[in-house]
Design a protein around this motif. Structure first.
Motif, PDB file in Angstrom:
ATOM      1  N   VAL A 267       0.835  -1.195   0.000  1.00 59.11           N
ATOM      2  CA  VAL A 267       0.000   0.000   0.000  1.00 59.11           C
ATOM      3  C   VAL A 267       0.878   1.257   0.000  1.00 59.11           C
ATOM      4  N   GLU A 268       0.428   2.270  -0.707  1.00 53.92           N
ATOM      5  CA  GLU A 268       1.149   3.537  -0.811  1.00 53.92           C
ATOM      6  C   GLU A 268       0.136   4.665  -0.772  1.00 53.92           C
ATOM      7  N   GLN A 269       0.446   5.710  -0.014  1.00 58.83           N
ATOM      8  CA  GLN A 269      -0.511   6.808   0.121  1.00 58.83           C
ATOM      9  C   GLN A 269      -0.319   7.913  -0.915  1.00 58.83           C
ATOM     10  N   PHE A 270       0.843   7.963  -1.552  1.00 58.92           N
ATOM     11  CA  PHE A 270       1.109   9.036  -2.517  1.00 58.92           C
ATOM     12  C   PHE A 270       1.093   8.491  -3.943  1.00 58.92           C
ATOM     13  N   LYS A 271       0.951   9.386  -4.910  1.00 55.10           N
ATOM     14  CA  LYS A 271       0.968   8.959  -6.307  1.00 55.10           C
ATOM     15  C   LYS A 271       2.399   8.664  -6.758  1.00 55.10           C
ATOM     16  N   PHE A 272       2.524   7.958  -7.859  1.00 55.81           N
ATOM     17  CA  PHE A 272       3.826   7.580  -8.411  1.00 55.81           C
ATOM     18  C   PHE A 272       4.664   8.824  -8.711  1.00 55.81           C
ATOM     19  N   GLY A 273       5.935   8.766  -8.317  1.00 52.67           N
ATOM     20  CA  GLY A 273       6.851   9.854  -8.609  1.00 52.67           C
ATOM     21  C   GLY A 273       6.884  10.963  -7.573  1.00 52.67           C
ATOM     22  N   HIS A 274       6.237  10.775  -6.423  1.00 52.64           N
ATOM     23  CA  HIS A 274       6.222  11.814  -5.387  1.00 52.64           C
ATOM     24  C   HIS A 274       7.603  11.979  -4.759  1.00 52.64           C
ATOM     25  N   GLY A 275       7.788  13.006  -3.963  1.00 54.74           N
ATOM     26  CA  GLY A 275       9.067  13.275  -3.317  1.00 54.74           C
ATOM     27  C   GLY A 275       9.027  13.076  -1.820  1.00 54.74           C
ATOM     28  N   GLU A 276       8.179  12.199  -1.333  1.00 59.32           N
ATOM     29  CA  GLU A 276       7.999  12.039   0.107  1.00 59.32           C
ATOM     30  C   GLU A 276       8.698  10.815   0.689  1.00 59.32           C
ATOM     31  N   GLY A 277       9.318   9.985  -0.129  1.00 61.51           N
ATOM     32  CA  GLY A 277       9.869   8.721   0.348  1.00 61.51           C
ATOM     33  C   GLY A 277      11.303   8.815   0.827  1.00 61.51           C
ATOM     34  N   SER A 278      11.832   7.667   1.237  1.00 60.79           N
ATOM     35  CA  SER A 278      13.196   7.615   1.762  1.00 60.79           C
ATOM     36  C   SER A 278      14.237   7.663   0.652  1.00 60.79           C
ATOM     37  N   SER A 279      13.834   7.450  -0.578  1.00 62.78           N
ATOM     38  CA  SER A 279      14.777   7.540  -1.701  1.00 62.78           C
ATOM     39  C   SER A 279      14.223   8.521  -2.731  1.00 62.78           C
ATOM     40  N   HIS A 280      13.899   9.723  -2.274  1.00 65.72           N
ATOM     41  CA  HIS A 280      13.272  10.706  -3.159  1.00 65.72           C
ATOM     42  C   HIS A 280      14.295  11.650  -3.774  1.00 65.72           C
ATOM     43  N   SER A 281      13.841  12.577  -4.512  1.00 66.68           N
ATOM     44  CA  SER A 281      14.549  13.619  -5.263  1.00 66.68           C
ATOM     45  C   SER A 281      14.825  13.136  -6.674  1.00 66.68           C
ATOM     46  N   GLU A 282      15.540  13.919  -7.434  1.00 64.35           N
ATOM     47  CA  GLU A 282      15.805  13.569  -8.820  1.00 64.35           C
ATOM     48  C   GLU A 282      16.716  12.357  -8.940  1.00 64.35           C
ATOM     49  N   ILE A 283      17.559  12.141  -7.943  1.00 64.26           N
ATOM     50  CA  ILE A 283      18.536  11.048  -8.005  1.00 64.26           C
ATOM     51  C   ILE A 283      17.887   9.704  -7.703  1.00 64.26           C
ATOM     52  N   ARG A 284      17.002   9.656  -6.716  1.00 62.79           N
ATOM     53  CA  ARG A 284      16.376   8.406  -6.259  1.00 62.79           C
ATOM     54  C   ARG A 284      17.429   7.328  -6.041  1.00 62.79           C
ATOM     55  N   MET A 285      18.466   7.674  -5.297  1.00 60.00           N
ATOM     56  CA  MET A 285      19.577   6.774  -5.063  1.00 60.00           C
ATOM     57  C   MET A 285      19.434   6.088  -3.715  1.00 60.00           C
ATOM     58  N   ILE A 286      19.748   4.813  -3.684  1.00 60.62           N
ATOM     59  CA  ILE A 286      19.794   4.052  -2.445  1.00 60.62           C
ATOM     60  C   ILE A 286      21.252   3.738  -2.176  1.00 60.62           C
ATOM     61  N   THR A 287      21.727   4.060  -1.008  1.00 59.22           N
ATOM     62  CA  THR A 287      23.137   3.836  -0.713  1.00 59.22           C
ATOM     63  C   THR A 287      23.378   2.402  -0.255  1.00 59.22           C
ATOM     64  N   SER A 288      24.484   1.842  -0.651  1.00 59.66           N
ATOM     65  CA  SER A 288      24.851   0.488  -0.222  1.00 59.66           C
ATOM     66  C   SER A 288      26.034   0.544   0.738  1.00 59.66           C
ATOM     67  N   THR A 289      26.305   1.710   1.301  1.00 54.76           N
ATOM     68  CA  THR A 289      27.454   1.865   2.188  1.00 54.76           C
ATOM     69  C   THR A 289      27.043   1.988   3.651  1.00 54.76           C
ATOM     70  N   TYR A 290      25.918   1.370   4.007  1.00 52.65           N
ATOM     71  CA  TYR A 290      25.492   1.397   5.395  1.00 52.65           C
ATOM     72  C   TYR A 290      26.519   0.691   6.269  1.00 52.65           C
ATOM     73  N   ASN A 291      26.679   1.173   7.486  1.00 49.91           N
ATOM     74  CA  ASN A 291      27.620   0.586   8.418  1.00 49.91           C
ATOM     75  C   ASN A 291      27.113  -0.750   8.965  1.00 49.91           C
ATOM     76  N   ASN A 292      25.810  -0.920   9.052  1.00 51.77           N
ATOM     77  CA  ASN A 292      25.212  -2.139   9.572  1.00 51.77           C
ATOM     78  C   ASN A 292      25.128  -3.178   8.449  1.00 51.77           C
ATOM     79  N   PRO A 293      25.724  -4.370   8.633  1.00 51.90           N
ATOM     80  CA  PRO A 293      25.712  -5.388   7.569  1.00 51.90           C
ATOM     81  C   PRO A 293      24.305  -5.815   7.148  1.00 51.90           C
ATOM     82  N   PHE A 294      23.359  -5.809   8.061  1.00 47.87           N
ATOM     83  CA  PHE A 294      21.985  -6.213   7.718  1.00 47.87           C
ATOM     84  C   PHE A 294      21.429  -5.300   6.634  1.00 47.87           C
TER      85      PHE A 294
END
Length: 71
Positions: A38-65
């Protein structure tokens, strides 16, 4: 949870990059389970954890999980 007399084993709240990947993981791990996304916003919104023009998810988290979720 149920909706329209449908029962779900898993309900993922948030249809962004993390929510979709979580739902996919659940569907692959538990192929007989019913999963709702389920999602409350329409497709392409800027409210998520990977928002903005880049929509980048980092893989350099310190926690291995969290890092391993990006693999």
């Amino acid at each position: 949870m149920s909706r329209n007399n449908q029962a779900y084993d898993f309900v993922v709240v948030g249809g962004g990059a993390f929510g979709v990947s979580t739902a996919l993981y659940l569907c692959l791990q538990y192929p007989k389970a019913k999963c709702a996304l389920v999602e409350q916003f329409k497709f392409g919104h800027g409210e998520g954890s990977s928002h903005s023009e880049i929509r980048m998810i980092t893989s350099t988290y310190n926690n291995p999980f969290y890092r391993d979720l990006c693999l």
